[in-house]
Design a protein around this motif. Structure first.
Motif, PDB file in Angstrom:
ATOM      1  N   ALA A 103     -20.296  16.583 -41.213  1.00  0.00           N
ATOM      2  CA  ALA A 103     -18.915  16.750 -41.704  1.00  0.00           C
ATOM      3  C   ALA A 103     -18.610  15.816 -42.873  1.00  0.00           C
ATOM      4  O   ALA A 103     -17.689  16.062 -43.645  1.00  0.00           O
ATOM      5  CB  ALA A 103     -17.928  16.484 -40.571  1.00  0.00           C
ATOM      6  N   GLU A 105     -17.813  12.432 -42.406  1.00  0.00           N
ATOM      7  CA  GLU A 105     -16.653  11.672 -41.923  1.00  0.00           C
ATOM      8  C   GLU A 105     -17.142  10.479 -41.114  1.00  0.00           C
ATOM      9  O   GLU A 105     -18.238  10.498 -40.551  1.00  0.00           O
ATOM     10  CB  GLU A 105     -15.773  12.556 -41.035  1.00  0.00           C
ATOM     11  CG  GLU A 105     -15.080  13.669 -41.808  1.00  0.00           C
ATOM     12  CD  GLU A 105     -14.258  14.587 -40.913  1.00  0.00           C
ATOM     13  OE1 GLU A 105     -14.081  14.270 -39.730  1.00  0.00           O
ATOM     14  OE2 GLU A 105     -13.801  15.619 -41.423  1.00  0.00           O
ATOM     15  N   ARG A 161      -5.784  10.709 -49.936  1.00  0.00           N
ATOM     16  CA  ARG A 161      -6.650  11.903 -49.896  1.00  0.00           C
ATOM     17  C   ARG A 161      -7.911  11.690 -49.055  1.00  0.00           C
ATOM     18  O   ARG A 161      -8.594  12.644 -48.688  1.00  0.00           O
ATOM     19  CB  ARG A 161      -7.092  12.286 -51.327  1.00  0.00           C
ATOM     20  CG  ARG A 161      -6.124  13.095 -52.108  1.00  0.00           C
ATOM     21  CD  ARG A 161      -6.618  14.509 -52.447  1.00  0.00           C
ATOM     22  NE  ARG A 161      -7.894  14.631 -53.107  1.00  0.00           N
ATOM     23  CZ  ARG A 161      -8.083  14.789 -54.423  1.00  0.00           C
ATOM     24  NH1 ARG A 161      -7.054  14.771 -55.237  1.00  0.00           N
ATOM     25  NH2 ARG A 161      -9.288  14.959 -54.915  1.00  0.00           N
ATOM     26  N   GLN A 162      -8.234  10.436 -48.769  1.00  0.00           N
ATOM     27  CA  GLN A 162      -9.485  10.160 -48.043  1.00  0.00           C
ATOM     28  C   GLN A 162      -9.252  10.082 -46.530  1.00  0.00           C
ATOM     29  O   GLN A 162     -10.188   9.885 -45.764  1.00  0.00           O
ATOM     30  CB  GLN A 162     -10.139   8.832 -48.505  1.00  0.00           C
ATOM     31  CG  GLN A 162     -10.005   8.490 -49.986  1.00  0.00           C
ATOM     32  CD  GLN A 162     -10.537   9.563 -50.923  1.00  0.00           C
ATOM     33  OE1 GLN A 162     -11.529  10.204 -50.612  1.00  0.00           O
ATOM     34  NE2 GLN A 162      -9.863   9.768 -52.058  1.00  0.00           N
ATOM     35  N   GLY A 164      -8.554  11.380 -42.945  1.00  0.00           N
ATOM     36  CA  GLY A 164      -8.583  12.599 -42.147  1.00  0.00           C
ATOM     37  C   GLY A 164      -7.881  12.421 -40.815  1.00  0.00           C
ATOM     38  O   GLY A 164      -7.472  13.386 -40.177  1.00  0.00           O
ATOM     39  N   MET A 182      -8.390  16.914 -38.359  1.00  0.00           N
ATOM     40  CA  MET A 182      -9.000  18.148 -38.885  1.00  0.00           C
ATOM     41  C   MET A 182      -8.699  18.293 -40.372  1.00  0.00           C
ATOM     42  O   MET A 182      -7.641  17.870 -40.833  1.00  0.00           O
ATOM     43  CB  MET A 182      -8.399  19.390 -38.190  1.00  0.00           C
ATOM     44  CG  MET A 182      -8.426  19.342 -36.688  1.00  0.00           C
ATOM     45  SD  MET A 182     -10.111  19.271 -36.060  1.00  0.00           S
ATOM     46  CE  MET A 182      -9.880  18.162 -34.679  1.00  0.00           C
ATOM     47  N   ALA A 183      -9.610  18.959 -41.097  1.00  0.00           N
ATOM     48  CA  ALA A 183      -9.348  19.229 -42.515  1.00  0.00           C
ATOM     49  C   ALA A 183      -8.083  20.072 -42.641  1.00  0.00           C
ATOM     50  O   ALA A 183      -7.282  19.895 -43.559  1.00  0.00           O
ATOM     51  CB  ALA A 183     -10.531  19.945 -43.143  1.00  0.00           C
ATOM     52  N   LYS A 184      -7.919  21.021 -41.694  1.00  0.00           N
ATOM     53  CA  LYS A 184      -6.700  21.829 -41.692  1.00  0.00           C
ATOM     54  C   LYS A 184      -5.944  21.515 -40.402  1.00  0.00           C
ATOM     55  O   LYS A 184      -6.489  21.671 -39.311  1.00  0.00           O
ATOM     56  CB  LYS A 184      -7.054  23.313 -41.786  1.00  0.00           C
ATOM     57  CG  LYS A 184      -7.824  23.631 -43.069  1.00  0.00           C
ATOM     58  CD  LYS A 184      -8.092  25.098 -43.229  1.00  0.00           C
ATOM     59  CE  LYS A 184      -6.995  25.757 -44.042  1.00  0.00           C
ATOM     60  NZ  LYS A 184      -7.379  27.137 -44.415  1.00  0.00           N
ATOM     61  N   ASP A 185      -4.726  21.060 -40.522  1.00  0.00           N
ATOM     62  CA  ASP A 185      -3.994  20.592 -39.342  1.00  0.00           C
ATOM     63  C   ASP A 185      -2.490  20.669 -39.617  1.00  0.00           C
ATOM     64  O   ASP A 185      -1.864  19.687 -40.009  1.00  0.00           O
ATOM     65  CB  ASP A 185      -4.412  19.133 -39.035  1.00  0.00           C
ATOM     66  CG  ASP A 185      -3.769  18.610 -37.758  1.00  0.00           C
ATOM     67  OD1 ASP A 185      -3.153  19.405 -37.020  1.00  0.00           O
ATOM     68  OD2 ASP A 185      -3.883  17.395 -37.509  1.00  0.00           O
ATOM     69  N   ASP A 190       3.156  15.155 -41.403  1.00  0.00           N
ATOM     70  CA  ASP A 190       1.882  14.546 -41.769  1.00  0.00           C
ATOM     71  C   ASP A 190       2.025  13.022 -41.659  1.00  0.00           C
ATOM     72  O   ASP A 190       2.413  12.349 -42.600  1.00  0.00           O
ATOM     73  CB  ASP A 190       1.536  14.956 -43.206  1.00  0.00           C
ATOM     74  CG  ASP A 190       0.283  14.264 -43.726  1.00  0.00           C
ATOM     75  OD1 ASP A 190      -0.410  13.600 -42.926  1.00  0.00           O
ATOM     76  OD2 ASP A 190       0.009  14.383 -44.927  1.00  0.00           O
ATOM     77  N   ARG A 211     -12.518  10.644 -44.676  1.00  0.00           N
ATOM     78  CA  ARG A 211     -13.189  11.836 -45.190  1.00  0.00           C
ATOM     79  C   ARG A 211     -14.035  11.365 -46.376  1.00  0.00           C
ATOM     80  O   ARG A 211     -13.492  10.884 -47.372  1.00  0.00           O
ATOM     81  CB  ARG A 211     -12.104  12.809 -45.634  1.00  0.00           C
ATOM     82  CG  ARG A 211     -12.568  14.184 -45.812  1.00  0.00           C
ATOM     83  CD  ARG A 211     -11.409  15.159 -45.791  1.00  0.00           C
ATOM     84  NE  ARG A 211     -10.982  15.413 -44.422  1.00  0.00           N
ATOM     85  CZ  ARG A 211      -9.743  15.692 -44.070  1.00  0.00           C
ATOM     86  NH1 ARG A 211      -8.798  15.699 -44.956  1.00  0.00           N
ATOM     87  NH2 ARG A 211      -9.455  15.949 -42.813  1.00  0.00           N
TER      88      ARG A 211
END
Ligand code: FAD
Ligand code: MLT
Ligand code: ZN
Length: 454
Positions: A103, A105, A161-162, A164, A182-185, A190, A211
């Motif tokens: 991944a 990570e 941005r880093q 996760g 998760m990358a998408k969550d 947030d 990430r």
């Protein structure tokens, strides 16, 4: 009350990690620049998330402020006490988990130092997206808390941005945990994004799921001499458009170079001297980038005033000329550091007008500028005025607002720019921020004086 709190803190972290000796505390009480600091009631060094929670609960009960501190490399006075707070050092929260090689990570403790995380992930073909000169001391938690930028923002973005996933402790001791992340969550607000840039005012970050970015082993660095700030901005823009592998575009001046050469005993990059210099770094995972960088410079007619290195030693020597500005300036006095950004089409104007703005506020002051021109970010450093004299700060920040910029590009607000937060963002935005602060930290113990007036 104070004695009871200190006894409670000692029970939580152990006698050895509740520092009473002023000599041991000194390094935690003054910031990196020497401009900010104060006496701490105590310095505590918890080892686990549960200990962090217990420290915070004890401080809430005693209504004593807590200053979270990582590597203490922050440059806006947010990591050191103002007087009477407990400094909560995260340095012992430094555990690093296994790298998820598939991944890209890794989960690391907030106190893990950037350089040690870089060393751990690089052999696996991954890297940390944010990098900068304080890598040997700055911690991952501090980097998230300040949303640190650094030299590769134009390629990888800032620290936000880093991230996760995260683990953090709220002021009342509640532990929030979203690891691995998760990358998408899309499950509500947030929170990791909110903690990035919160400067220790909302919660103590205890763990971060990073990430990672692919390690770009093929690198080349060039330093280019230029006649004006306008030429530097134009070259930077052309390189960003035409050189897909570009990772960093940094600006410095001949005054700054003089200071760095004198302080570090380094050699000048080229025989001729120029008013301005750009440092450009290109990187790729597989392809050789030196040729592309060289032809990018040739295409702009810059080859005669440039030096290029693609071996590790040569690249390091060129990077030193830019990275060592911070320490060279500090060696000459206690600087006023103004980290600002403006739209790129006003950048050259900012560079040109800053010396006059400073001179009007303090004719004896000395100004050295450098920065991340690829991001519109300029670091204005002023030597001469006393630490508490705000005249040059006000003059520079006034100019930045006139040019439509931001009073803090990457270092944060800390205590240094509290009054300017309202000027920059407006009453309504700051009231909305304060409402978030009040919801997360109703007793106001987390980093009082940072971002908002207490
Ligand atoms: P500290 O200085 O200890 O703390 C900074 C802030 O974060 C404080 O408000 C503190 O309360 C809070 N904090 C720290 N840890 C936590 C935590 N675990 N939970 C909650 N809050 C916390 N910055 C850039 O953005 N780009 C650069 O290029 C850059 N270059 C630098 C070069 C040098 C030589 C130096 C000295 C500094 C540089 N900095 C740069 C500034 C600094 O290194 C960054 O702000 C860094 O992110 C701070 O990390 P730290 O661990 O030292 O945090
Ligand atoms: C840098 O870009 O060198 C850092 O942000 C530190 C500084 O502003 O001196
Ligand atoms: Zn910077």
């Amino acid at each position: 009350m104070t004695d009871a709190l200190l006894a409670g803190l000692r029970r939580v972290v152990g006698e050895r990690h509740c520092l009473a000796d002023p000599a041991l505390r000194a390094g935690y009480e003054t910031d990196w620049t020497g401009r900010f600091g104060g006496r701490a009631l105590s310095v505590v060094r918890p080892r686990t998330t549960e200990e962090v929670a217990a420290v915070l609960r004890a401080c809430v009960d005693a209504r004593v402020g807590v200053v979270p501190q990582g590597g203490n490399t922050g440059l806006v006075g947010g990591s050191v006490p103002r007087g009477g707070e407990v400094v909560l050092s995260t340095r012992r929260l430094s555990e690093q988990g296994p790298i998820d090689v598939e991944a890209g990570e890794v989960t690391v403790g907030a106190g893990a130092v950037l350089a040690s995380v870089q060393d751990a992930v690089r052999p696996a073909g991954w890297d940390v997206g944010v990098d900068f000169g304080a890598r040997d001391s700055a911690t991952i938690g501090g980097m998230v808390a300040t949303n640190a930028g650094g030299v590769h923002v134009l390629r990888h973005g800032p620290m936000r941005r880093q991230v996760g996933g995260f683990e953090a402790v709220m002021a009342d001791g509640t532990i929030l945990r979203r690891l691995p992340g998760m990358a998408k969550d899309n499950t509500g607000y947030d929170m990791a994004g909110l903690l990035a840039g919160s400067e220790g005012t909302l919660a103590v970050i205890t763990s971060v799921r990073l990430r990672l970015v692919p390690r770009l082993e093929h690198r080349a660095v060039a330093v280019i001499g230029l006649a004006s700030a306008r030429a530097a901005v134009a070259v930077a823009s052309t390189l960003r458009r035409g050189l897909a592998s570009v990772m960093a575009i940094e600006l410095f001046t001949d005054d700054g170079l003089d200071l760095v050469l004198g302080h570090g005993g380094l050699a000048a990059p080229m025989a001729a001297r120029h008013p301005f210099y750009l440092l450009v770094e290109a990187g790729d995972a597989v392809a050789d980038v030196a040729g592309a960088l060289a032809s990018g410079l040739e295409g702009q007619g810059l080859a005669d005033d440039a030096v290029l290195a693609d071996d590790e030693g040569g690249r390091h020597r060129l990077w030193q000329l830019r990275e060592r500005h911070t320490e060279a300036i500090n060696a000459d006095g206690v600087p006023h550091k103004l980290d600002v950004s403006v739209p790129l089409n006003r950048y050259a104007e900012l560079v040109e007008r800053v010396p006059a703005a400073v001179a009007e506020a303090d004719p004896a002051a000395r100004t050295i500028v450098y920065g991340h021109v690829g991001d519109g970010n300029l670091h204005v450093n002023v030597l001469g005025p006393g630490p508490d004299d705000p005249a040059v700060d006000d003059a520079v920040l006034e100019l930045v607002l006139e040019l439509g910029g931001s009073v803090s590009a990457e270092h944060g607000i800390g205590v240094a720019k509290v009054d300017w937060l309202v000027r920059d963002r407006g009453e309504a935005a700051v009231a909305a921020m304060r409402a978030i602060k009040d919801a997360w930290d109703p007793s106001g113990i987390l980093n009082p004086g940072v971002l908002f007036r207490p």
